[in-house]
Design a protein around this motif. Sequence first.
Motif, PDB file in Angstrom:
ATOM      1  N   SER A  77       0.823  -1.205   0.000  1.00 29.98           N
ATOM      2  CA  SER A  77       0.000   0.000   0.000  1.00 29.98           C
ATOM      3  C   SER A  77       0.864   1.265   0.000  1.00 29.98           C
ATOM      4  O   SER A  77       0.442   2.297  -0.504  1.00 29.98           O
ATOM      5  CB  SER A  77      -0.983  -0.016   1.176  1.00 29.98           C
ATOM      6  N   GLN A  78       2.091   1.195   0.525  1.00 29.35           N
ATOM      7  CA  GLN A  78       2.965   2.378   0.535  1.00 29.35           C
ATOM      8  C   GLN A  78       3.577   2.661  -0.841  1.00 29.35           C
ATOM      9  O   GLN A  78       3.611   3.795  -1.280  1.00 29.35           O
ATOM     10  CB  GLN A  78       4.103   2.176   1.549  1.00 29.35           C
ATOM     11  N   LEU A  79       4.045   1.610  -1.505  1.00 30.21           N
ATOM     12  CA  LEU A  79       4.698   1.813  -2.804  1.00 30.21           C
ATOM     13  C   LEU A  79       3.642   1.990  -3.893  1.00 30.21           C
ATOM     14  O   LEU A  79       3.655   1.293  -4.902  1.00 30.21           O
ATOM     15  CB  LEU A  79       5.595   0.616  -3.141  1.00 30.21           C
ATOM     16  N   SER A  80       2.757   2.967  -3.690  1.00 31.92           N
ATOM     17  CA  SER A  80       1.579   3.015  -4.564  1.00 31.92           C
ATOM     18  C   SER A  80       1.941   3.383  -5.999  1.00 31.92           C
ATOM     19  O   SER A  80       1.161   3.140  -6.913  1.00 31.92           O
ATOM     20  CB  SER A  80       0.537   3.969  -3.989  1.00 31.92           C
ATOM     21  N   ASP A  81       3.108   3.997  -6.234  1.00 34.14           N
ATOM     22  CA  ASP A  81       3.493   4.303  -7.613  1.00 34.14           C
ATOM     23  C   ASP A  81       3.600   3.032  -8.445  1.00 34.14           C
ATOM     24  O   ASP A  81       3.267   3.013  -9.630  1.00 34.14           O
ATOM     25  CB  ASP A  81       4.864   5.007  -7.635  1.00 34.14           C
ATOM     26  N   ILE A  82       4.090   1.995  -7.814  1.00 34.51           N
ATOM     27  CA  ILE A  82       4.270   0.732  -8.538  1.00 34.51           C
ATOM     28  C   ILE A  82       3.051  -0.172  -8.375  1.00 34.51           C
ATOM     29  O   ILE A  82       2.617  -0.829  -9.319  1.00 34.51           O
ATOM     30  CB  ILE A  82       5.501  -0.035  -7.999  1.00 34.51           C
ATOM     31  N   THR A  83       2.501  -0.212  -7.169  1.00 34.74           N
ATOM     32  CA  THR A  83       1.501  -1.232  -6.853  1.00 34.74           C
ATOM     33  C   THR A  83       0.067  -0.715  -6.923  1.00 34.74           C
ATOM     34  O   THR A  83      -0.875  -1.492  -6.783  1.00 34.74           O
ATOM     35  CB  THR A  83       1.707  -1.759  -5.421  1.00 34.74           C
ATOM     36  N   GLY A  84      -0.093   0.594  -7.105  1.00 41.64           N
ATOM     37  CA  GLY A  84      -1.446   1.138  -7.100  1.00 41.64           C
ATOM     38  C   GLY A  84      -2.040   1.243  -5.707  1.00 41.64           C
ATOM     39  O   GLY A  84      -3.228   1.530  -5.558  1.00 41.64           O
ATOM     40  N   GLY A  85      -1.224   1.025  -4.701  1.00 41.30           N
ATOM     41  CA  GLY A  85      -1.683   1.193  -3.314  1.00 41.30           C
ATOM     42  C   GLY A  85      -2.878   0.335  -2.977  1.00 41.30           C
ATOM     43  O   GLY A  85      -3.001  -0.795  -3.457  1.00 41.30           O
ATOM     44  N   GLU A  86      -3.769   0.893  -2.161  1.00 43.39           N
ATOM     45  CA  GLU A  86      -4.942   0.137  -1.704  1.00 43.39           C
ATOM     46  C   GLU A  86      -5.859  -0.249  -2.865  1.00 43.39           C
ATOM     47  O   GLU A  86      -6.539  -1.265  -2.818  1.00 43.39           O
ATOM     48  CB  GLU A  86      -5.752   0.970  -0.704  1.00 43.39           C
ATOM     49  N   ASP A  87      -5.901   0.627  -3.893  1.00 48.99           N
ATOM     50  CA  ASP A  87      -6.852   0.384  -4.991  1.00 48.99           C
ATOM     51  C   ASP A  87      -6.374  -0.692  -5.948  1.00 48.99           C
ATOM     52  O   ASP A  87      -7.162  -1.242  -6.699  1.00 48.99           O
ATOM     53  CB  ASP A  87      -7.072   1.676  -5.778  1.00 48.99           C
ATOM     54  N   GLY A  88      -5.071  -0.947  -5.941  1.00 48.76           N
ATOM     55  CA  GLY A  88      -4.545  -1.877  -6.922  1.00 48.76           C
ATOM     56  C   GLY A  88      -4.543  -1.235  -8.299  1.00 48.76           C
ATOM     57  O   GLY A  88      -4.703  -0.016  -8.428  1.00 48.76           O
ATOM     58  N   PHE A  89      -4.400  -2.037  -9.334  1.00 46.02           N
ATOM     59  CA  PHE A  89      -4.366  -1.463 -10.684  1.00 46.02           C
ATOM     60  C   PHE A  89      -4.797  -2.505 -11.713  1.00 46.02           C
ATOM     61  O   PHE A  89      -4.724  -3.704 -11.476  1.00 46.02           O
ATOM     62  CB  PHE A  89      -2.963  -0.929 -11.010  1.00 46.02           C
ATOM     63  N   THR A  90      -5.250  -1.978 -12.842  1.00 46.13           N
ATOM     64  CA  THR A  90      -5.658  -2.883 -13.921  1.00 46.13           C
ATOM     65  C   THR A  90      -4.638  -2.817 -15.050  1.00 46.13           C
ATOM     66  O   THR A  90      -3.828  -1.899 -15.121  1.00 46.13           O
ATOM     67  CB  THR A  90      -7.038  -2.480 -14.491  1.00 46.13           C
ATOM     68  N   TYR A  91      -4.689  -3.798 -15.912  1.00 42.69           N
ATOM     69  CA  TYR A  91      -3.759  -3.896 -17.041  1.00 42.69           C
ATOM     70  C   TYR A  91      -4.394  -4.853 -18.021  1.00 42.69           C
ATOM     71  O   TYR A  91      -5.502  -5.354 -17.809  1.00 42.69           O
ATOM     72  CB  TYR A  91      -2.388  -4.406 -16.569  1.00 42.69           C
ATOM     73  N   GLN A  92      -3.693  -5.122 -19.100  1.00 41.85           N
ATOM     74  CA  GLN A  92      -4.250  -6.038 -20.096  1.00 41.85           C
ATOM     75  C   GLN A  92      -3.508  -7.364 -20.089  1.00 41.85           C
ATOM     76  O   GLN A  92      -2.316  -7.412 -19.789  1.00 41.85           O
ATOM     77  CB  GLN A  92      -4.136  -5.404 -21.468  1.00 41.85           C
ATOM     78  N   ALA A  93      -4.237  -8.412 -20.432  1.00 40.78           N
ATOM     79  CA  ALA A  93      -3.616  -9.722 -20.571  1.00 40.78           C
ATOM     80  C   ALA A  93      -3.265  -9.913 -22.044  1.00 40.78           C
ATOM     81  O   ALA A  93      -3.715  -9.141 -22.908  1.00 40.78           O
ATOM     82  CB  ALA A  93      -4.579 -10.797 -20.105  1.00 40.78           C
ATOM     83  N   PRO A  94      -2.461 -10.916 -22.373  1.00 37.54           N
ATOM     84  CA  PRO A  94      -2.133 -11.160 -23.785  1.00 37.54           C
ATOM     85  C   PRO A  94      -3.395 -11.266 -24.643  1.00 37.54           C
ATOM     86  O   PRO A  94      -4.453 -11.671 -24.164  1.00 37.54           O
ATOM     87  CB  PRO A  94      -1.381 -12.487 -23.742  1.00 37.54           C
ATOM     88  N   ARG A  95      -3.244 -10.922 -25.945  1.00 38.28           N
ATOM     89  CA  ARG A  95      -4.387 -10.834 -26.848  1.00 38.28           C
ATOM     90  C   ARG A  95      -5.148 -12.155 -26.941  1.00 38.28           C
ATOM     91  O   ARG A  95      -6.359 -12.177 -27.095  1.00 38.28           O
ATOM     92  CB  ARG A  95      -3.886 -10.425 -28.241  1.00 38.28           C
ATOM     93  N   LEU A  96      -4.408 -13.256 -26.798  1.00 36.52           N
ATOM     94  CA  LEU A  96      -5.027 -14.584 -26.856  1.00 36.52           C
ATOM     95  C   LEU A  96      -6.204 -14.680 -25.893  1.00 36.52           C
ATOM     96  O   LEU A  96      -7.162 -15.407 -26.139  1.00 36.52           O
ATOM     97  CB  LEU A  96      -3.967 -15.639 -26.505  1.00 36.52           C
ATOM     98  N   PHE A  97      -6.132 -13.923 -24.771  1.00 37.26           N
ATOM     99  CA  PHE A  97      -7.142 -14.058 -23.727  1.00 37.26           C
ATOM    100  C   PHE A  97      -8.215 -12.985 -23.796  1.00 37.26           C
ATOM    101  O   PHE A  97      -9.073 -12.906 -22.916  1.00 37.26           O
ATOM    102  CB  PHE A  97      -6.482 -14.001 -22.337  1.00 37.26           C
ATOM    103  N   SER A  98      -8.191 -12.125 -24.818  1.00 37.12           N
ATOM    104  CA  SER A  98      -9.214 -11.076 -24.855  1.00 37.12           C
ATOM    105  C   SER A  98     -10.478 -11.634 -25.501  1.00 37.12           C
ATOM    106  O   SER A  98     -10.416 -12.456 -26.410  1.00 37.12           O
ATOM    107  CB  SER A  98      -8.692  -9.858 -25.616  1.00 37.12           C
ATOM    108  N   PRO A  99     -11.641 -11.205 -25.035  1.00 32.94           N
ATOM    109  CA  PRO A  99     -12.901 -11.758 -25.533  1.00 32.94           C
ATOM    110  C   PRO A  99     -13.052 -11.588 -27.038  1.00 32.94           C
ATOM    111  O   PRO A  99     -13.747 -12.364 -27.692  1.00 32.94           O
ATOM    112  CB  PRO A  99     -13.961 -10.944 -24.784  1.00 32.94           C
ATOM    113  N   ALA A 100     -12.363 -10.582 -27.597  1.00 36.71           N
ATOM    114  CA  ALA A 100     -12.506 -10.338 -29.031  1.00 36.71           C
ATOM    115  C   ALA A 100     -11.683 -11.322 -29.859  1.00 36.71           C
ATOM    116  O   ALA A 100     -11.865 -11.437 -31.066  1.00 36.71           O
ATOM    117  CB  ALA A 100     -12.068  -8.903 -29.347  1.00 36.71           C
ATOM    118  N   PHE A 101     -10.774 -12.017 -29.212  1.00 35.54           N
ATOM    119  CA  PHE A 101      -9.904 -12.919 -29.960  1.00 35.54           C
ATOM    120  C   PHE A 101     -10.661 -14.187 -30.351  1.00 35.54           C
ATOM    121  O   PHE A 101     -11.357 -14.794 -29.544  1.00 35.54           O
ATOM    122  CB  PHE A 101      -8.689 -13.274 -29.113  1.00 35.54           C
ATOM    123  N   LYS A 102     -10.529 -14.552 -31.649  1.00 37.22           N
ATOM    124  CA  LYS A 102     -11.204 -15.766 -32.118  1.00 37.22           C
ATOM    125  C   LYS A 102     -10.217 -16.915 -32.148  1.00 37.22           C
ATOM    126  O   LYS A 102      -9.231 -16.869 -32.874  1.00 37.22           O
ATOM    127  CB  LYS A 102     -11.767 -15.536 -33.521  1.00 37.22           C
TER     128      LYS A 102
END
Lengths: 255, 366
Positions: free
Chosen positions: B146-171
């Motif tokens: 929670s202190q190193l919020s620049d890297i970890t997003g603190g209490e809120d955490g953070f979102t990001y993307q997974a590889p394209r293979l795992f996106s719902p739009a990928f066939k």
Amino acid sequence: MPTPSLRTENLTIRFGGHVAVDHVTCAFQPGELTVIVGPNGAGKTTWFNLVSGQLKPSEGKVFKGEHDITGQSPSARAKAGIGRAFQLTNLFPKLSVLENVRLVVQARRGVGPRALSRAAALTDIRDEAMGYLESARLADVADYPAAALPHGDQRKLEVAMLIAMQPDIFMFDEPTAGMSVDEAPVILDLIAAIKKDMAKTILLVEHKMDVVRALADRIIVLHNGELVADGKPDEVMALPIVREIYLGVGAEDEE
Amino acid sequence: MSVSSIPATPARRIPVGRMAVYAIVFGIGLCLAFAPFLFKDVRAAEVAARICIFIVLVASYDLLIGYTGIVSFAHTMFFGLGAYGAAIALKAWGPGWDAILIGGGAGVLAALVLAVLIGLLSLRVKAIFFAMVTLAAASVMLVLASQLSDITGGEDGFTYQAPRLFSPAFKLFEDADGKVLRLFEVPLNGKVAAYYFVFLSSFVLFLVMMRIVASPMGTVLQAIRENEMRAEAIGYKVVAYRTAIFCIAAVIAALIGVVRAVWLKYTGPEVALSFHIMIDILLMVVIGGMGTIIGAVIGVVVMSLAQFYLKDLMQVAADATSGFPLLPDLLNPDRWLLWLGVLFILLVYFFPAGIAGTLMKKGSVR
Ligand SMILES: Nc1ncnc2c1ncn2[C@@H]1O[C@H](COP(=O)(O)OP(=O)(O)O)[C@@H](O)[C@H]1O
Ligand SMILES: [Mg+2]
């Protein structure tokens, strides 16, 4: 004199002010069975614990052959050939009788590259373990959890585990205590069989006079933590101090 | 002679309880294996993936508490290290496999190093001190996150993307018209791929753990739990074995943390590090049955279904009993935690060794 297989030098342990083992110096030879006697609380079990490593001495040393092993852990001493059976049954209660012995064989032989195979597939270890169970007449109960065995069978298992260690030094701590008259011979026969191997050193804490007479090459007497007598069975049993302290507690024969 | 002294039991009874447990676990395994085709709503997919991940997390904890008798409160810390490692790299470098591999790998390595340190420094001491050390380490990690919020997003955490293979739009597969291929109505898109990534990773890790407990080492761990002093006396270095299993459990927790991070595309204390998760793990391992490994499957499923669906069930029950006095009030979904507590107490009462542990004793020689 050849190098003793086991030697303790001024071995001492104090619990608070109480000196449980008091400067015990003695040596043992291969091919020799020594019975250790002394009244309850004399320090026999505590001296065993110092030799096999469960306790660290306040003073003094333990030698296996020429090596000072005083600083070694119990597992290192077991690997070095010091084997121990316990006075109070000391098993793996929920594991099966076979598993109890299998663990001992596995510890001694190691599994090497077979560490990732299934334990049940190591048939050589299993078969060797079964052999010890057969000689202790426990093969029929191999699959029962150790805790389910009656007392006499637990004592046999305790001894089977020591034999499975195949040590150079066998330490039996009242192996027949609490056993019925018809059960004890199984254990005494096992000890007699070990004695035939002249490379082995046997230490046996035992009260029963007939056992002492039948097996002992030598008797040492502990009293209040001190070694008070050491010699041939007849000589030692004739000493006044022994008659006084040891035969005085002869009531234990009925245990 | 020796047999006569044993209570008259036939040498082997049919292990009905054991068979029942295997059947239940096999059934759950099938449901999880075909979850995307069996349960089609989005929430069900979340529940199924969470169940897979927690089965591994709880089973790896069972290696410690159930098999070896080690009480640790640092298990979510290792889980979190894996999750944050992968998540931070995915955030920094974008959604690629290299980020998962290197970031996740770094997280797993950090978990291993910490486990070695904690293990060697403190597995010699009394169990209670060891538990305290793990608690302290886990608390420090939580504060750090929670202190190193620049890297970890603190209490809120953070979102990001997974590889394209795992996106719902990928066939995954296309039909002749270039549309996503469907199997039993289910579009074979990246969401399905992501689920199977979770399922297969969990399955493999679970099999690894099954093998560990069946291995020669598994018996030694049980021996240490049963009688540490005797294990040492017959020649096993107890500290070495305990450190080893502590490290193995930490690495497995960190690996499944990586999987969790990839699946959720979000990492924060609440999903990867908090003591809530630690408590869930403890409850699940107790409900399932300590020292069984497959008990984890049952414990996780029971707890997860209760956590996700008890409210719904209570809503239904409250509506159905709306005519009666008091009942609808008691069954109000807001009181779901109360009922979860009741459920937990009942389970512990009727299955003192956990569901799997208690069932497996039925009809067996033990
Ligand atoms: N861990 C311990 N702490 C304190 N006193 C002990 C401990 N172990 C043994 N003793 C004491 O040491 C003495 C010797 O005990 P023990 O070796 O068990 O005797 P024996 O085996 O000859 O009957 C006893 O007075 C016992 O109370
Ligand atoms: Mg004694």
